[in-house]
Motif scaffolding. Structure first.
Motif, PDB file in Angstrom:
ATOM      1  N   ARG A 189     -10.132   4.945  -0.281  1.00  0.00           N
ATOM      2  CA  ARG A 189     -10.220   5.524   1.053  1.00  0.00           C
ATOM      3  C   ARG A 189      -9.984   4.441   2.095  1.00  0.00           C
ATOM      4  NH1 ARG A 189      -9.871  10.514   2.840  1.00  0.00           N
ATOM      5  NH2 ARG A 189     -11.305  11.233   1.208  1.00  0.00           N
ATOM      6  N   SER A 190      -9.027   4.676   2.986  1.00  0.00           N
ATOM      7  CA  SER A 190      -8.760   3.767   4.092  1.00  0.00           C
ATOM      8  C   SER A 190      -8.554   4.582   5.359  1.00  0.00           C
ATOM      9  CB  SER A 190      -7.536   2.888   3.799  1.00  0.00           C
ATOM     10  OG  SER A 190      -6.388   3.690   3.634  1.00  0.00           O
ATOM     11  N   ARG A 191      -8.224   3.911   6.444  1.00  0.00           N
ATOM     12  CA  ARG A 191      -8.105   4.593   7.726  1.00  0.00           C
ATOM     13  C   ARG A 191      -7.027   5.682   7.690  1.00  0.00           C
ATOM     14  NH1 ARG A 191      -7.484   0.755  12.779  1.00  0.00           N
ATOM     15  NH2 ARG A 191      -9.519   0.124  11.941  1.00  0.00           N
ATOM     16  N   GLY A 192      -5.996   5.463   6.919  1.00  0.00           N
ATOM     17  CA  GLY A 192      -4.908   6.429   6.837  1.00  0.00           C
ATOM     18  C   GLY A 192      -5.089   7.512   5.792  1.00  0.00           C
ATOM     19  N   GLY A 193      -6.228   7.524   5.126  1.00  0.00           N
ATOM     20  CA  GLY A 193      -6.466   8.505   4.062  1.00  0.00           C
ATOM     21  C   GLY A 193      -6.542   7.818   2.716  1.00  0.00           C
ATOM     22  N   LEU A 194      -6.275   8.558   1.647  1.00  0.00           N
ATOM     23  CA  LEU A 194      -6.324   8.003   0.303  1.00  0.00           C
ATOM     24  C   LEU A 194      -5.048   7.215   0.016  1.00  0.00           C
ATOM     25  CD1 LEU A 194      -7.894  10.936  -1.743  1.00  0.00           C
ATOM     26  CD2 LEU A 194      -8.975   8.807  -1.040  1.00  0.00           C
ATOM     27  N   THR A 195      -5.235   5.999  -0.486  1.00  0.00           N
ATOM     28  CA  THR A 195      -4.105   5.120  -0.750  1.00  0.00           C
ATOM     29  C   THR A 195      -4.284   4.406  -2.085  1.00  0.00           C
ATOM     30  OG1 THR A 195      -5.193   3.342   0.497  1.00  0.00           O
ATOM     31  CG2 THR A 195      -3.572   4.681   1.684  1.00  0.00           C
ATOM     32  N   THR A 196      -3.171   3.915  -2.610  1.00  0.00           N
ATOM     33  CA  THR A 196      -3.136   3.077  -3.803  1.00  0.00           C
ATOM     34  C   THR A 196      -2.417   1.792  -3.451  1.00  0.00           C
ATOM     35  OG1 THR A 196      -3.152   4.934  -5.354  1.00  0.00           O
ATOM     36  CG2 THR A 196      -2.219   2.876  -6.156  1.00  0.00           C
ATOM     37  N   LYS A 197      -2.877   0.681  -4.002  1.00  0.00           N
ATOM     38  CA  LYS A 197      -2.217  -0.605  -3.758  1.00  0.00           C
ATOM     39  C   LYS A 197      -1.525  -1.061  -5.047  1.00  0.00           C
ATOM     40  CE  LYS A 197      -3.891  -3.700  -0.921  1.00  0.00           C
ATOM     41  NZ  LYS A 197      -4.700  -4.782  -0.291  1.00  0.00           N
ATOM     42  N   ILE A 198      -0.239  -1.392  -4.911  1.00  0.00           N
ATOM     43  CA  ILE A 198       0.532  -1.933  -6.032  1.00  0.00           C
ATOM     44  C   ILE A 198       0.566  -3.452  -5.891  1.00  0.00           C
ATOM     45  CG2 ILE A 198       2.752  -1.971  -7.235  1.00  0.00           C
ATOM     46  CD1 ILE A 198       3.389   0.732  -6.011  1.00  0.00           C
ATOM     47  N   ARG A 249     -16.272   9.323  -5.385  1.00  0.00           N
ATOM     48  CA  ARG A 249     -15.730   7.978  -5.275  1.00  0.00           C
ATOM     49  C   ARG A 249     -15.479   7.336  -6.633  1.00  0.00           C
ATOM     50  NH1 ARG A 249     -18.943   4.024  -1.455  1.00  0.00           N
ATOM     51  NH2 ARG A 249     -18.180   5.605   0.008  1.00  0.00           N
ATOM     52  N   THR A 250     -16.388   7.516  -7.607  1.00  0.00           N
ATOM     53  CA  THR A 250     -16.217   6.887  -8.912  1.00  0.00           C
ATOM     54  C   THR A 250     -14.928   7.335  -9.573  1.00  0.00           C
ATOM     55  OG1 THR A 250     -18.610   6.770  -9.200  1.00  0.00           O
ATOM     56  CG2 THR A 250     -17.258   6.515 -11.178  1.00  0.00           C
ATOM     57  N   ASN A 251     -14.648   8.634  -9.540  1.00  0.00           N
ATOM     58  CA  ASN A 251     -13.444   9.153 -10.172  1.00  0.00           C
ATOM     59  C   ASN A 251     -12.186   8.669  -9.462  1.00  0.00           C
ATOM     60  OD1 ASN A 251     -12.447  11.026 -12.289  1.00  0.00           O
ATOM     61  ND2 ASN A 251     -11.545  12.054 -10.526  1.00  0.00           N
ATOM     62  N   ARG A 252     -12.217   8.564  -8.120  1.00  0.00           N
ATOM     63  CA  ARG A 252     -11.058   8.064  -7.383  1.00  0.00           C
ATOM     64  C   ARG A 252     -10.761   6.620  -7.759  1.00  0.00           C
ATOM     65  NH1 ARG A 252     -13.392  10.620  -2.734  1.00  0.00           N
ATOM     66  NH2 ARG A 252     -13.963   8.560  -1.937  1.00  0.00           N
ATOM     67  N   PRO A 305      -7.369   0.614  -6.030  1.00  0.00           N
ATOM     68  CA  PRO A 305      -7.554   1.390  -4.800  1.00  0.00           C
ATOM     69  C   PRO A 305      -7.008   0.620  -3.598  1.00  0.00           C
ATOM     70  CG  PRO A 305      -9.545   1.445  -6.126  1.00  0.00           C
ATOM     71  CD  PRO A 305      -8.630   0.450  -6.771  1.00  0.00           C
ATOM     72  N   GLY A 306      -6.577   1.346  -2.573  1.00  0.00           N
ATOM     73  CA  GLY A 306      -5.865   0.741  -1.453  1.00  0.00           C
ATOM     74  C   GLY A 306      -6.651  -0.290  -0.665  1.00  0.00           C
ATOM     75  N   GLN A 307      -7.996  -0.224  -0.695  1.00  0.00           N
ATOM     76  CA  GLN A 307      -8.777  -1.149   0.121  1.00  0.00           C
ATOM     77  C   GLN A 307      -9.086  -2.465  -0.601  1.00  0.00           C
ATOM     78  OE1 GLN A 307     -10.030   1.476  -1.361  1.00  0.00           O
ATOM     79  NE2 GLN A 307     -11.980   0.993  -2.311  1.00  0.00           N
ATOM     80  N   ARG A 308      -8.690  -2.595  -1.874  1.00  0.00           N
ATOM     81  CA  ARG A 308      -9.004  -3.805  -2.644  1.00  0.00           C
ATOM     82  C   ARG A 308      -8.240  -5.007  -2.096  1.00  0.00           C
ATOM     83  NH1 ARG A 308     -10.780  -3.320  -7.727  1.00  0.00           N
ATOM     84  NH2 ARG A 308     -11.711  -1.434  -6.862  1.00  0.00           N
ATOM     85  N   HIS A 309      -8.949  -6.132  -1.909  1.00  0.00           N
ATOM     86  CA  HIS A 309      -8.321  -7.311  -1.319  1.00  0.00           C
ATOM     87  C   HIS A 309      -7.396  -7.993  -2.322  1.00  0.00           C
ATOM     88  CE1 HIS A 309      -7.907 -11.249   0.688  1.00  0.00           C
ATOM     89  NE2 HIS A 309      -8.183 -10.569   1.789  1.00  0.00           N
ATOM     90  N   ILE A 367       0.845  -1.197   0.000  1.00  0.00           N
ATOM     91  CA  ILE A 367       0.000   0.000   0.000  1.00  0.00           C
ATOM     92  C   ILE A 367       0.877   1.242   0.000  1.00  0.00           C
ATOM     93  CG2 ILE A 367      -1.637   1.355   1.381  1.00  0.00           C
ATOM     94  CD1 ILE A 367      -2.959  -1.196   2.205  1.00  0.00           C
ATOM     95  N   VAL A 368       0.485   2.212  -0.808  1.00  0.00           N
ATOM     96  CA  VAL A 368       1.227   3.463  -0.957  1.00  0.00           C
ATOM     97  C   VAL A 368       0.296   4.616  -0.597  1.00  0.00           C
ATOM     98  CG1 VAL A 368       2.387   4.984  -2.596  1.00  0.00           C
ATOM     99  CG2 VAL A 368       2.728   2.520  -2.744  1.00  0.00           C
ATOM    100  N   ARG A 369       0.763   5.497   0.254  1.00  0.00           N
ATOM    101  CA  ARG A 369      -0.018   6.679   0.607  1.00  0.00           C
ATOM    102  C   ARG A 369      -0.024   7.664  -0.557  1.00  0.00           C
ATOM    103  NH1 ARG A 369      -0.584   7.980   6.065  1.00  0.00           N
ATOM    104  NH2 ARG A 369      -1.645   9.841   5.317  1.00  0.00           N
TER     105      ARG A 369
END
Length: 287
Positions: free
Chosen positions: A130-139, A120-123, A156-160, A101-103
């Motif tokens: 959106r996660s507890r730490g703010g907006l994140t991206t997952k690589i 939300r759609t555009n993000r 998006p950072g919350q994707r499993h 996860i990347v902030r």
């Protein structure tokens, strides 16, 4: 003289043939100078406007980076260096998959406030969650047994992780230097418990891919509770699983680029291009 955070002669020789060149028009800033500006920006994480003057006008460097990102220049460069490594037998097809996860910096998080879609759609379109730490991206990353990236997927950072396992493996595509279809199938896949699901194991078996994935505690408990109807336990080679730290080291090297460790790019296309360029440099320094 090669400055710090710039391409070496060997790296430039690998990348130069893939850089598009205009046949007509005004004389432009030298390609290597501009690419060095892109590498410097990704390596240090500074804003485009703060690029040193030795790389030319910052807007020129940014415009070409954006153009190359949309055209897939860095993706083709990564595939080409992978193809040459595969032809030389240098790729270890014991593939490991994982994610990090990347902030997102406030500049990246501002995507969509001026024009276009918002909310939300555009993000989600630009892999911002959106996660507890703010907006994140997952690589999501697949690397070979030597810790070099084979495929990249942004979400998006919350994707499993388990949801993205199949799309990630389907992005592995190493072209042949001669005739033949690209190689897309690893010999074996190593992953952690996040990828332990019946669906993913069935997918790997269908493709004929051996895998080493530990079973979750609740899955094991459920299987034992069902007795003979629970099926056999999945195979697990502890010695092979010890090699999974290779992908953690790969993430560590990627995040040595400050423009990767923190996301400053507004669009997913630009950020993925930055990750791909950094991955190309990891390959160039290993061959």
């Amino acid at each position: 003289m090669v400055r710090r955070h710039e391409l070496t002669d060997q790296e430039w020789e690998l990348l130069a043939p893939l850089i598009p060149r205009a046949a007509t028009g005004r004389p432009r800033v030298e390609d290597r100078q501009v690419i060095n500006g892109m590498v410097y920006k990704i390596r240090t994480g500074i804003s485009w406007r703060d690029l040193p003057e030795r790389y030319g006008p910052w807007k020129t460097v940014y415009t070409r980076f954006r153009r190359y990102a949309l055209d897939g220049v860095f993706t083709r460069a990564l595939q080409q260096i992978q193809a040459h490594a595969d032809a030389a037998g240098d790729i270890d097809w014991l593939v490991q998959i994982d994610s990090t996860i990347v902030r997102a910096h406030q500049h990246a998080a501002a995507m969509g406030r001026k024009g276009g879609g918002t909310g939300r759609t555009n993000r989600n379109d630009h892999a911002l969650g959106r996660s507890r730490g703010g907006l994140t991206t997952k690589i999501h990353l697949a690397c070979d047994g030597k810790g070099r990236p084979l495929a990249i997927l942004l979400t998006p950072g919350q994707r499993h992780d388990s949801v993205c396992a199949r799309p990630l493996l389907e992005r592995i595509r190493v072209p042949r230097t001669g005739l033949g279809r690209p190689r897309c199938r690893p010999d074996q896949v190593i992953a952690d418990k996040a990828y332990s699901s019946r669906g993913f194991r069935a997918y790997l078996r269908k493709r004929g891919i051996a895998h080493t994935i530990p079973e979750k505690t609740d899955q094991r408990r459920h299987r034992l509770r069902r007795g003979g109807h629970g099926g056999r336990p999945p195979g697990f080679d502890r010695e092979t699983y010890r090699r999974r730290n290779t992908i953690e080291r790969c993430f560590n090297r990627l995040k040595g680029f400050r423009g990767i460790a923190t996301r400053y790019e507004k669009t997913a296309t630009s950020y993925e291009a930055a990750v791909t360029l950094a991955s190309f440099l990891l390959w160039a320094r290993s061959v």
